[in-house]
Design an enzyme around this catalytic site. Structure first.
Site, PDB file in Angstrom:
ATOM      1  N   ASP A  67      -3.662  -2.994  -5.137  1.00 53.20           N
ATOM      2  CA  ASP A  67      -2.854  -2.316  -6.160  1.00 53.20           C
ATOM      3  C   ASP A  67      -3.590  -2.398  -7.493  1.00 53.20           C
ATOM      4  OD1 ASP A  67      -1.157  -2.235  -4.049  1.00 53.20           O
ATOM      5  OD2 ASP A  67       0.509  -3.267  -5.036  1.00 53.20           O
TER       6      ASP A  67
ATOM      7  N   ASP B  41       4.553  -7.636  -0.237  1.00 54.71           N
ATOM      8  CA  ASP B  41       4.342  -6.484   0.637  1.00 54.71           C
ATOM      9  C   ASP B  41       2.912  -6.406   1.162  1.00 54.71           C
ATOM     10  OD1 ASP B  41       3.657  -5.907  -2.060  1.00 54.71           O
ATOM     11  OD2 ASP B  41       3.703  -3.758  -1.684  1.00 54.71           O
TER      12      ASP B  41
ATOM     13  N   HIS C 200      -3.896  -5.299 -12.134  1.00 56.33           N
ATOM     14  CA  HIS C 200      -2.550  -5.315 -11.566  1.00 56.33           C
ATOM     15  C   HIS C 200      -1.796  -6.513 -12.134  1.00 56.33           C
ATOM     16  CE1 HIS C 200       0.514  -4.076  -8.835  1.00 56.33           C
ATOM     17  NE2 HIS C 200       0.464  -5.162  -8.086  1.00 56.33           N
TER      18      HIS C 200
ATOM     19  N   HIS D 208      -0.019   3.613  -0.123  1.00 57.22           N
ATOM     20  CA  HIS D 208       0.853   2.784  -0.973  1.00 57.22           C
ATOM     21  C   HIS D 208       1.813   3.672  -1.770  1.00 57.22           C
ATOM     22  CE1 HIS D 208       1.971  -0.380  -3.940  1.00 57.22           C
ATOM     23  NE2 HIS D 208       1.687  -1.196  -2.932  1.00 57.22           N
TER      24      HIS D 208
ATOM     25  N   HIS E 247      -4.132  -9.085  -2.787  1.00 56.96           N
ATOM     26  CA  HIS E 247      -3.399  -9.853  -3.788  1.00 56.96           C
ATOM     27  C   HIS E 247      -2.172 -10.483  -3.143  1.00 56.96           C
ATOM     28  CE1 HIS E 247      -1.455  -5.906  -3.899  1.00 56.96           C
ATOM     29  NE2 HIS E 247      -0.442  -6.422  -4.570  1.00 56.96           N
TER      30      HIS E 247
END
EC number: 3.1.26.11
Length: 309
Positions: free
Chosen positions: A211, A67, A140, A269, A63
């Site tokens: 995520d 980060d 997410h 993560h 995505h």
């Protein structure tokens, strides 16, 4: 096949952990390297590792959060500066093409190799004789995807006792049988590959998620995987916070692994509130109470992916 973690922290880097990037080493399978996400500083992490940009063949972005992508322009530029000419394929959600082209153009970065950028919204992204890669949408704040990498089954080993019974000795005919071909022994006698090949070697399955909160995409991508990489940003006592920020807890990751019937679960993560490996032990314990074969991913950790017997 091996996983090498280049960054395991969420959001921002810390003194102990860099932000997200995972390398899948396929040196024995295809002499190449695949990269999943490329957070800021990933190329610096590679310099401290046994990995080589000259082997990098594919990049998969989950995505568009910083980060997970801020290290990409620098890495692409450095790959060119090293004189690498191997073509590079990049897969990612809508926006990845604009991000790469804009940053490289504005910075006047020179990329002397062929680069193909493919935006996707899920589905089968790549397939050849050895591997198949499928993506599915997760849950997410940004459009986030997970990737399922399937290694195709390999032919079984030759049954040497049967070959000996046929009077065959090691040589070119062994190679033909191994490739699935039939061999003419003369006099109307044939040996077919199915007569002398043992059980095929089952291909391995690796699932690497972006995520996400718990969602159907997690289970569909993870089903029966040999190894699942799942985010575990928080502990279970922060479930409400995890939900609010579209993340998962260690317990939720373990529950997903249990439902999907995976072999090994790697947590990654991690929130910066868990400062070092000692502070991550409660997350590991929480997950292992549900799914015993859980491990913590560590920066510069190299983990072989074994075939199931």
């Amino acid at each position: 096949m091996e996983l090498y973690f280049l960054g395991t922290n969420a959001g921002v880097p810390t003194l102990q952990r860099n932000v997200t990037s995972i390398a899948l080493r396929l040196l024995e399978e295809r002499r190449s390297l695949w990269l999943f996400d490329c957070g800021e500083g990933t190329q610096h992490q590679i310099l401290k590792s046994p990995l080589k940009l000259s082997k990098l063949e594919k990049v998969f972005i989950t995505h568009m959060h910083g980060d997970h992508i801020f290290g990409l322009p620098g890495l692409l530029s450095s790959r060119g500066a090293q004189g690498v000419t191997l073509p590079l394929a990049i897969y990612g959600p809508p926006g990845i093409k604009s991000f790469i082209e804009t940053t490289l153009n504005i910075s006047q970065s020179r990329v002397p190799y062929t680069m193909e950028i493919m935006e996707h919204t899920g589905g089968v992204l790549f397939e050849d004789d050895s591997f198949r890669v499928e993506a599915a949408k997760l849950d997410h704040r940004a459009e986030s995807y997970g990737y399922r990498i399937e290694e195709k089954d390999l032919p079984g080993s030759l049954d040497l006792k049967r070959l000996e019974a046929y009077g065959l000795k090691p040589g070119p005919l062994y190679g033909k049988l191994k490739r699935g071909e039939s061999v003419d022994l003369g006099g109307g006698r044939w040996i077919h590959a199915s007569d002398v090949l043992l059980t095929p070697k089952k291909g391995r399955v690796v699932t690497i998620l972006g995520d996400t909160r718990p969602c159907p995409g997690v289970e569909s991508l993870s089903k029966g995987a040999d190894l699942l990489v799942h985010e575990a940003t928080f502990m279970d006592d922060l479930t409400e916070l995890a939900h609010e920020y579209y993340h998962s807890t260690a317990k939720q990751a373990a529950e997903a692994a249990e439902r999907a019937g995976v072999k090994t679960l790697f947590l990654t993560h991690f929130s910066s509130r868990y400062k070092d490996i000692e502070h991550l032990q409660p997350l590991l314990k929480e997950a292992q109470q549900i799914f015993e074969n859980t491990r913590l991913a560590e920066d510069f950790g190299l983990y072989p992916i074994q075939r199931r017997s």
